[in-house]
Design an enzyme around this catalytic site. Structure first.
Site: not given
Length: 425
Positions: A74, A143, A167
């Site tokens: 990420k 996210s 997330s």
């Protein structure tokens, strides 16, 4: 599966054994991953950048329990040689000069970081370009959207994400993959761009709970253990409207678990859950504006939801923040008593299947209470709505009980595999 058939679609344990016995090379696995990325990412948009150093790493993979496994990272996690953009144009385009602690860890275990996956802006609400490969035209969540989508599309078998609100749990649920939010403090977050220090946690995404359990054991030494003695079923309806399809999924899980385990009963903790969800928002806003004061200086270059979070946080008093932490600690004491002797919670991981469109990422409300408490959470795939969109359930436990959380999540995944609800939404 025999090792000579091992590929990017193998279970992680088989993939690693195949690399170890020489029936497949780490370079071949990386080549499979990059080929799929080039084929699929023009539609999925899960990747920000690929790591040019990956080929060298794969040529001589380090021995270890993740030897040769391609991993997505990420883009809030520092990967040496690539910039950390955090889904924003205001971050530096220069490559970082050191790895995050978690990258050094996975590399030391033999994994091969492939590149950076899309995140929402500073891991908050503004979506990136990522599409949901399990439900095209629908949000992959946020996210950790790029990491979840990359795994769901089969581009990598394992990806790193994070969670501050919802997330990781929500993208795993929406994309139909397994996810695990590690207990807060389980892994060093040095080199990870955070938003709220008492909420930020690292997470793992893989195709199956067994793969997540294998990766978790590699990172922490803790794998699946015996099944818990008690399961407390949580419906989530005290926080928001749960879709008919998700209500069916939870009911199906309850029915199957009750036929297997003696101790299945309702959670019945509504007041605590509602208070924790509200206090999570207080803690997140208060800490975000103090952790990232530089962001408001460039408010005109940020999304409205992020500016609202930061400005709202400025209005939260020290007393209100401390009161939220005191309530959190009281709830944690009560939960320890409630789950003492081997109990876990099972409930919905999201309000329903992934909503249509890419302009919003869905609600994190069902993760907020557990994230405030810093608990380990595993998202279980397997159920789909009538129209085929994934529905994820979450298994929640106490820090230190990860082995039981994983064991129940693995069993639940087996019990629910192939289940379809009668409702589409």
């Amino acid at each position: 599966m025999t090792h000579d058939m091992a590929s990017l679609d193998s279970a992680l344990v088989d993939m690693v054994h195949a690399v170890e016995d020489g029936s497949v090379s780490a370079s071949a696995l990386l080549a499979q991953a990059t080929t799929r990325i080039h084929q699929l990412d023009p539609q999925v948009h899960a990747w920000v950048a690929l790591d040019p150093a990956a080929e060298d790493s794969a040529a001589e993979p380090r021995p270890g329990p993740l030897r040769g496994v391609p991993v997505g990272v990420k883009d809030i996690i520092d990967l040496m040689g690539l910039p950390t953009r955090c889904g924003s144009t205001i971050t530096s385009p220069d490559p970082v000069t050191a790895n995050a602690a978690c990258i050094d860890l996975v590399r030391s275990l033999g994994a091969i970081p492939v590149g950076k996956t899309v995140t929402t802006e500073f891991a908050y609400f503004k979506p990136g370009p990522t599409n949901n490969p399990a439900a095209p035209g629908h949000t992959p969540g946020g996210s950790s959207s790029g990491s979840a989508a990359a795994v769901a599309a089969g581009m990598v078998p394992l990806a790193l994400g994070s969670q501050t609100a919802g997330s990781l749990t929500r993208p795993a649920a929406f994309c139909g993959v397994a996810g695990m939010v590690l207990a807060r403090g389980a892994i060093d977050l040095t080199g990870v761009t955070g938003l709220s220090p008492s909420l930020d946690s690292l997470g793992l995404l893989a195709r199956t709970v067994a793969d997540v359990a294998y990766a978790h054991q590699a990172l922490t030494g803790v794998g699946s253990q015996s099944l818990p003695r008690r399961v407390l079923m949580w419906r989530g309806s005290e926080l928001d409207l749960i879709s008919p399809a998700m209500r069916e999924a939870v009911a199906s899980a309850e029915w199957r678990l009750t036929s297997e385990l003696a101790g299945v009963s309702p959670l019945g903790w509504d007041d605590h859950v509602q208070t924790l969800a509200a206090d999570h928002a207080t803690v997140m806003g208060y800490e975000a504006c103090r952790e990232r004061p530089e962001l408001l200086k460039r408010a005109d270059e940020l999304s409205a939801p992020l500016v609202e979070l930061l400005r709202g946080g400025q209005r939260i008093s020290d007393d209100d923040y401390q009161a939220a932490l005191i309530r959190r600690d009281r709830s944690m004491s009560e939960l320890r008593a409630l789950l003492a002797g081997g109990g876990v919670i099972v409930g919905p991981a999201a309000l329903g299947p992934a909503p249509a469109g890419l302009s919003a990422t869905g609600s994190p409300i069902l993760s907020r209470p557990w994230q405030l408490l810093g608990l380990p959470v595993v998202t279980v795939p397997g159920v789909r709505s009538g129209d085929g969109r994934p529905l994820g359930l979450q298994v929640v436990g106490l820090p230190g009980a990860e082995g039981q959380v994983l064991a129940l999540a693995e069993r639940l995944e087996q019990l629910l595999a192939g289940t379809r609800t009668t409702s589409n939404d």
